[in-house]
Motif scaffolding. Sequence first.
Motif, short mmCIF file in Angstrom:
data_model
loop_
_atom_site.label_atom_id
_atom_site.label_comp_id
_atom_site.label_asym_id
_atom_site.label_seq_id
_atom_site.Cartn_x
_atom_site.Cartn_y
_atom_site.Cartn_z
N ARG A 99 0.84 -1.20 0.00
CA ARG A 99 0.00 0.00 0.00
C ARG A 99 0.87 1.25 0.00
O ARG A 99 0.60 2.22 -0.71
CB ARG A 99 -0.94 -0.01 1.20
N GLU A 100 1.93 1.22 0.80
CA GLU A 100 2.84 2.36 0.84
C GLU A 100 3.52 2.57 -0.51
O GLU A 100 3.72 3.71 -0.96
CB GLU A 100 3.88 2.17 1.93
N ALA A 101 3.86 1.46 -1.19
CA ALA A 101 4.47 1.55 -2.51
C ALA A 101 3.50 2.16 -3.51
O ALA A 101 3.88 3.01 -4.34
CB ALA A 101 4.93 0.18 -2.98
N ALA A 102 2.24 1.72 -3.46
CA ALA A 102 1.23 2.28 -4.36
C ALA A 102 1.04 3.77 -4.11
O ALA A 102 0.97 4.57 -5.06
CB ALA A 102 -0.10 1.54 -4.19
N ASP A 103 0.97 4.14 -2.83
CA ASP A 103 0.80 5.56 -2.51
C ASP A 103 1.99 6.38 -3.00
O ASP A 103 1.82 7.50 -3.50
CB ASP A 103 0.66 5.73 -0.99
N ASN A 115 3.79 -0.95 -13.74
CA ASN A 115 4.16 -1.38 -12.41
C ASN A 115 3.12 -0.96 -11.37
O ASN A 115 2.76 -1.72 -10.48
CB ASN A 115 5.51 -0.78 -12.04
N LEU A 116 2.66 0.26 -11.49
CA LEU A 116 1.65 0.74 -10.55
C LEU A 116 0.38 -0.09 -10.65
O LEU A 116 -0.24 -0.43 -9.62
CB LEU A 116 1.35 2.22 -10.82
N GLU A 117 0.00 -0.48 -11.87
CA GLU A 117 -1.18 -1.33 -12.02
C GLU A 117 -0.95 -2.70 -11.39
O GLU A 117 -1.88 -3.29 -10.81
CB GLU A 117 -1.55 -1.48 -13.50
N ALA A 118 0.27 -3.22 -11.48
CA ALA A 118 0.56 -4.52 -10.86
C ALA A 118 0.38 -4.45 -9.35
O ALA A 118 -0.15 -5.38 -8.73
CB ALA A 118 1.98 -4.96 -11.21
N ILE A 119 0.84 -3.35 -8.76
CA ILE A 119 0.68 -3.20 -7.31
C ILE A 119 -0.79 -3.04 -6.96
O ILE A 119 -1.27 -3.61 -5.96
CB ILE A 119 1.52 -2.02 -6.80
N ARG A 120 -1.52 -2.28 -7.76
CA ARG A 120 -2.95 -2.12 -7.49
C ARG A 120 -3.67 -3.46 -7.56
O ARG A 120 -4.57 -3.75 -6.75
CB ARG A 120 -3.55 -1.14 -8.49
N LEU A 121 -3.29 -4.29 -8.52
CA LEU A 121 -3.87 -5.63 -8.60
C LEU A 121 -3.56 -6.41 -7.34
O LEU A 121 -4.41 -7.12 -6.80
CB LEU A 121 -3.32 -6.36 -9.83
N ARG A 122 -2.34 -6.31 -6.88
CA ARG A 122 -1.92 -7.02 -5.67
C ARG A 122 -2.77 -6.60 -4.47
O ARG A 122 -3.06 -7.40 -3.58
CB ARG A 122 -0.44 -6.71 -5.42
N LEU A 123 -3.19 -5.34 -4.48
CA LEU A 123 -3.99 -4.79 -3.38
C LEU A 123 -5.49 -4.98 -3.59
O LEU A 123 -6.29 -4.60 -2.74
CB LEU A 123 -3.69 -3.30 -3.21
N LEU A 139 2.13 -10.79 -11.21
CA LEU A 139 1.44 -10.14 -10.12
C LEU A 139 2.01 -10.60 -8.79
O LEU A 139 2.21 -11.77 -8.56
CB LEU A 139 -0.05 -10.49 -10.18
N GLY A 140 2.26 -9.62 -7.93
CA GLY A 140 2.78 -9.94 -6.60
C GLY A 140 4.27 -9.79 -6.49
O GLY A 140 4.81 -9.78 -5.40
N CYS A 141 4.98 -9.67 -7.60
CA CYS A 141 6.42 -9.46 -7.54
C CYS A 141 6.70 -7.97 -7.52
O CYS A 141 6.03 -7.20 -8.19
CB CYS A 141 7.12 -10.07 -8.76
N PRO A 142 7.71 -7.55 -6.77
CA PRO A 142 8.00 -6.13 -6.71
C PRO A 142 8.60 -5.63 -8.00
O PRO A 142 9.19 -6.38 -8.76
CB PRO A 142 9.01 -6.03 -5.57
#
Length: 272
Positions: free
Chosen positions: A137-141, A170-178, A257-260
């Motif tokens: 979440r912090e990474a997405a923010d 990358n941002l979309e990948a993190i959003r998917l993870r969340l 998905l799920g990888c940094p």
Amino acid sequence: IDTNDALNRNAAALAQLQQLQGLLAHTESVDSDAMLDARKHTAQILRRLNREPEALVIDEQLLPIFAKRYGVDSEAYAMLLQGHSSSLAGVGRMQEAKDRLIQGGAIMAKLFPKDLAKRVDVVNDTAVLLTQQALWREAADTLTTIEPELPALARMGGQHVRDALIMRGNLEAIRLRLGQFNGTQARLEQIVTELDALLGKGSPLAISAMDRLQSLANETGRFTDAQAINQSLLVLQKTMPGHSAGRHGRGAFRAHLGCPPSSSSGRRRRAG
């Protein structure tokens, strides 16, 4: 080298860099600009191949050389610190990675207070560090703070076009993870379209975005769509060398998905 690098053909780029260093050994001193750049670039590619321990050895050899040759307040030294941060994070030395990232970012902010591309690099590398600590979440923010500026980054042209697309994906990948699915499909489809126009249909980066679309379809219960995307991916992968998706991996932002994501220090921006 640059072509294979830009297309995320990491193994090929690494082999060429090793060959280049062999040639330079006969014509250049060990601390020449050309040799130092080749070694720094080698560390970048090693990070993209998930070989951070080897990259870390190169980083730590180069740091005192860069400090003496370019100065500890130079852009070259700051970039190397950012790359070193990525290598440290890759071997689990997170506090040291954070310290290096802050140190490099402070130098860059002092040198280029109004430089959009360099500011984006620092924010991106911070997000990388957060994902490597599973702070999604912090990474997405963090990445969201620069999302409105990515079109301006792309308009700068050259490598910035690709970098902006990588960060958007990358941002979309993190959003998917969340589990943040609102608007993701349209944004990913647009990313695929732009990557196809920029790099040609079926590039590793476009395949990554399609993989995310498939994940989204599965997560939202659209299994027919997921199966159709999977078939398209299989067709595209058969056209690639080795019949592989060509893992653009940590160095270009990871496909799955799920990888940094990777840092700019590992991407082909010669940042570290």
